[in-house]
Design a protein around this motif. Sequence first.
Motif, PDB file in Angstrom:
ATOM      1  N   GLN A  92      44.440  34.778  35.431  1.00  0.00           N
ATOM      2  CA  GLN A  92      44.098  35.753  34.336  1.00  0.00           C
ATOM      3  C   GLN A  92      44.963  35.188  33.180  1.00  0.00           C
ATOM      4  O   GLN A  92      46.259  35.041  33.267  1.00  0.00           O
ATOM      5  CB  GLN A  92      43.956  37.198  34.425  1.00  0.00           C
ATOM      6  CG  GLN A  92      45.149  37.803  34.936  1.00  0.00           C
ATOM      7  CD  GLN A  92      45.098  39.325  35.017  1.00  0.00           C
ATOM      8  OE1 GLN A  92      43.966  39.777  34.651  1.00  0.00           O
ATOM      9  NE2 GLN A  92      46.098  39.969  35.558  1.00  0.00           N
ATOM     10  N   GLN A 129      40.327  38.831  35.796  1.00  0.00           N
ATOM     11  CA  GLN A 129      40.485  37.918  36.782  1.00  0.00           C
ATOM     12  C   GLN A 129      39.428  36.872  36.379  1.00  0.00           C
ATOM     13  O   GLN A 129      38.337  37.204  35.962  1.00  0.00           O
ATOM     14  CB  GLN A 129      40.468  38.533  38.029  1.00  0.00           C
ATOM     15  CG  GLN A 129      41.751  39.421  38.556  1.00  0.00           C
ATOM     16  CD  GLN A 129      41.610  40.895  37.797  1.00  0.00           C
ATOM     17  OE1 GLN A 129      40.704  41.156  37.011  1.00  0.00           O
ATOM     18  NE2 GLN A 129      42.423  41.596  37.883  1.00  0.00           N
ATOM     19  N   ASP A 142      45.020  45.648  36.037  1.00  0.00           N
ATOM     20  CA  ASP A 142      45.828  44.618  36.343  1.00  0.00           C
ATOM     21  C   ASP A 142      46.540  44.886  37.678  1.00  0.00           C
ATOM     22  O   ASP A 142      46.384  45.661  38.341  1.00  0.00           O
ATOM     23  CB  ASP A 142      46.912  44.500  35.192  1.00  0.00           C
ATOM     24  CG  ASP A 142      47.810  43.197  34.948  1.00  0.00           C
ATOM     25  OD1 ASP A 142      47.205  42.279  35.920  1.00  0.00           O
ATOM     26  OD2 ASP A 142      48.661  43.434  34.321  1.00  0.00           O
ATOM     27  N   LEU A 178      44.715  34.974  41.453  1.00  0.00           N
ATOM     28  CA  LEU A 178      43.618  35.606  40.792  1.00  0.00           C
ATOM     29  C   LEU A 178      43.884  35.352  39.196  1.00  0.00           C
ATOM     30  O   LEU A 178      44.701  36.308  38.488  1.00  0.00           O
ATOM     31  CB  LEU A 178      43.746  37.305  41.087  1.00  0.00           C
ATOM     32  CG  LEU A 178      43.249  37.658  42.439  1.00  0.00           C
ATOM     33  CD1 LEU A 178      43.653  39.252  42.370  1.00  0.00           C
ATOM     34  CD2 LEU A 178      41.899  37.100  42.683  1.00  0.00           C
ATOM     35  N   ASN A 208      36.779  34.381  37.972  1.00  0.00           N
ATOM     36  CA  ASN A 208      35.676  34.559  39.161  1.00  0.00           C
ATOM     37  C   ASN A 208      35.153  33.358  39.491  1.00  0.00           C
ATOM     38  O   ASN A 208      34.273  33.280  40.195  1.00  0.00           O
ATOM     39  CB  ASN A 208      34.784  35.743  39.146  1.00  0.00           C
ATOM     40  CG  ASN A 208      33.735  35.372  37.980  1.00  0.00           C
ATOM     41  OD1 ASN A 208      33.716  34.480  37.486  1.00  0.00           O
ATOM     42  ND2 ASN A 208      32.541  36.403  37.947  1.00  0.00           N
ATOM     43  N   TRP A 238      44.559  40.415  46.215  1.00  0.00           N
ATOM     44  CA  TRP A 238      43.448  39.797  46.752  1.00  0.00           C
ATOM     45  C   TRP A 238      43.366  39.775  48.271  1.00  0.00           C
ATOM     46  O   TRP A 238      44.433  39.563  48.750  1.00  0.00           O
ATOM     47  CB  TRP A 238      43.396  38.284  46.279  1.00  0.00           C
ATOM     48  CG  TRP A 238      42.214  37.479  46.690  1.00  0.00           C
ATOM     49  CD1 TRP A 238      40.897  37.522  46.126  1.00  0.00           C
ATOM     50  CD2 TRP A 238      42.174  36.569  47.724  1.00  0.00           C
ATOM     51  NE1 TRP A 238      40.129  36.890  46.760  1.00  0.00           N
ATOM     52  CE2 TRP A 238      40.631  36.168  47.915  1.00  0.00           C
ATOM     53  CE3 TRP A 238      43.225  35.977  48.679  1.00  0.00           C
ATOM     54  CZ2 TRP A 238      40.494  35.151  48.683  1.00  0.00           C
ATOM     55  CZ3 TRP A 238      42.715  35.048  49.620  1.00  0.00           C
ATOM     56  CH2 TRP A 238      41.348  34.396  49.693  1.00  0.00           C
ATOM     57  N   ILE A 272      35.065  36.607  43.455  1.00  0.00           N
ATOM     58  CA  ILE A 272      36.454  36.714  43.904  1.00  0.00           C
ATOM     59  C   ILE A 272      36.557  37.113  45.221  1.00  0.00           C
ATOM     60  O   ILE A 272      37.157  36.777  46.244  1.00  0.00           O
ATOM     61  CB  ILE A 272      36.986  37.526  42.792  1.00  0.00           C
ATOM     62  CG1 ILE A 272      37.048  37.160  41.445  1.00  0.00           C
ATOM     63  CG2 ILE A 272      38.439  37.865  43.388  1.00  0.00           C
ATOM     64  CD1 ILE A 272      37.668  38.038  40.521  1.00  0.00           C
TER      65      ILE A 272
END
Length: 799
Positions: A207, A222, A370, A205, A224, A374, A402
């Motif tokens: 970021q 995150q 945060d 994910l 996507n 997933w 996502i």
Amino acid sequence: MMTSKQNLQDFLVNILVFNSFYLGLCFSICSINSTQYLRDPATLWCNDNIFKLGFFSPGNTSNRYVGIWYNFSETTVVWAANRDKPLKDSSGVFKIHKDGNLVMMNRMKEILWTSNVSSNKLSDILVNPNSITAQLQGGNLVLFDNSNNRNIIWQSYQHPSDTFLPKMKIPINSVKTGEKTGLRSWKNPLDPNFGNFSTSITAILPQVLIWKGKNIHWRSGQWNGQVFIGVKDMRSVHTGGYDVVDDEGTVYVTGLVERKEVTRIVLDPSGNFVQSYWDGIDRIWKFLWSAIQNDCDVYGTCGPFGSCNSLDSPICSCFRGFEPKNREEWEKGNWTSGCVRRKPLQCNQEKNKTSKRDGFLKLGFMKVPDLAEWLPPKLEDECRSQCLSNCSCLAYAFDTGIGCMSWSRFLIDVQKFQGSGTTLYIRVAHSELDHPGEIRLIAILVIVSFFTICVGVFLSWFWMSRRRGKIWFHFKRKRQLDGKKISWEENVTKLDLEELPIFKFEVLAMSTDQFHENNKLGQGGFGPVYKGVLADGEEIAVKRLSTASGQGMEEFMNEVLLISRVQHRNLVRLLGCCIEKEEKMLIYEYLPNKSLDVFLFDQTYKGMLDLSKRLHIIEGIGRGLLYLHRDSRIKIIHIPTLSHFVDLSSNFHCLSGYMAPEYAIKGTFSEKSDVFSFGVLLLEIMSGQKVASFWNEEMSLSLLGYAWELWKENDLSNFIDPVIWDPNFEMVLTKCIHIGLLCVQEFARDRPTISTVLSMLSSEVISLPAPLQPAFANFYDDINGGSVNYVTLTNLDGR
């Protein structure tokens, strides 16, 4: 003799080196090989390159560094080599060392910096050690083997300083090598040494994170597949054009698209990402976007289970079902300890038959927390049931790019956005939820109580009115209009409308040829409008209430009462009305030149609207709006369609306009809401483009966003309708768009009043403030659904 010969050889070598060095000053040198080097102050650059590599000193310091900067801005350094080991004089040499690495050396031949490529890697790549070449390609210094398909050995793009450039591809985390690379801020604007802030990106994910030492300072949210969902308004061009790629275990963040102007993103010494572009006219860097715009953007400002909203005061609050962990600190403005749950979840209790199941609190437009976990892509309903069945699941969210995200530890760094973001579902105890059955019961009790009070008030008022002789009455009125007998029997009106002519249905049907399609002028939220001709030849416009409009007698009477009382040269005149059985109609004066949009948005007719006519129309509409706000006997605010604003001297109906963001999102309105609608209309008139159908594919912008971008670039010629574009009137055209942007600013408090707007248009106000970014810059039609017709809301307040 031998000594003299040796001295002569040394002298000739020095001459060759000296000449080779000064070739770098006189001609364009793009690369160096193993036999060449740069000695301070020589540079490496190409004629077609906007970047240059050489030796520099920041500010007025005497320290010397090797770096890359822009040709047009030598003080703007984008990469530095020996950041932590500056030279104290100008004796530096930059070259390819015998081990194959790029190095920087001082006069004592001590290596102050090296590209640090391992000997094992070099031995695997190199065919001929003497074929190594260093070349400046754009802003990237590349070390490659010239005899082996130009195989890249090392490049500065993969070892950045504090600047991210378009087309840069940074490996953030390599599973294969364990390499971690990111931006690192300068210590201060005059010291390239490593500062307190650095960046990284998570592999799962992904970021982007900004670190302050060992603590997270900011995060992007995150990825996507298109945007970082925690960056508000990332759909705008300011933060677009980037991608995250996983290439066999190495995660890259890369710039995809280079804008037509020169841009850069810098991790500044304060720990903020700042994007700017070069204005070649003013020769300065101008601001585009920053990651941290307020305290809510700083990581974890409100602590665990706290939510941050920069528009609230205080900015931090606990989720429903939670309370401050340390109330004393919380009330002092220190929110980092966060919030704790008031009532335990069912999963934390011993299950019994009386337990009621937990549920989810729905929060829209959020920067999700945060530490997301997933789950394989599922439907949103499956995501909900999976979280509910897992006792450790505290929240979930779903994004189409996502899939399902869930949280099991705590919720940190949650922020409320305005008009963007993701829907977050937080698990709370059953008692903390809204229960429709209970709400319905309470609503019924409230309605019954309210009705009882209203009946009592009405009876009291009726009794008092009878005593004063002022009561509602049933009347039958007969009048003659155009020699025809017209009557109206209705039990819903007052003496206020006694002088308003009443048209009979048969007269209107005959005048419009039974409301034939050929006589239809247009369609609005109220219903269709037809052209009609009375027996004496007078032309009229008949507005017929549609049964599908959802409007009833109350709305109809409100409009009749309102328009009959409002008289202004810039407002269309109401001639009468008709109410028979299910038919409700308003009869206006007919304006033969059709609607403004027919001329403004049609390529065949728009040439009839020159600049003078458009300015006259804008001023006429503004004066009509000023009348409604200030001079009318009835205070009228918020008419988002502006459908009744007409400049009679031009005979144009104006049928455009949109809701202000505060009304579209929150349902609140004020005089500034009308100013927003006026600003949208002004931009439509100046551009010749319809806001509801305009979309800039190249930059993914609405009409408002497109005007904003071109205004910042000081290049509005592409926005202005070519029909009226004239360089001789550029100042007038630019001022109109400037005023339009001031009117469509996101927050009502920032917009001028309509009286100030008229002063600006008439040049009474010479110096205009700089506008802020408009609302709905890139997803305007998502809010408005592409429609230009909205119900008119009116407040009737006696002056």
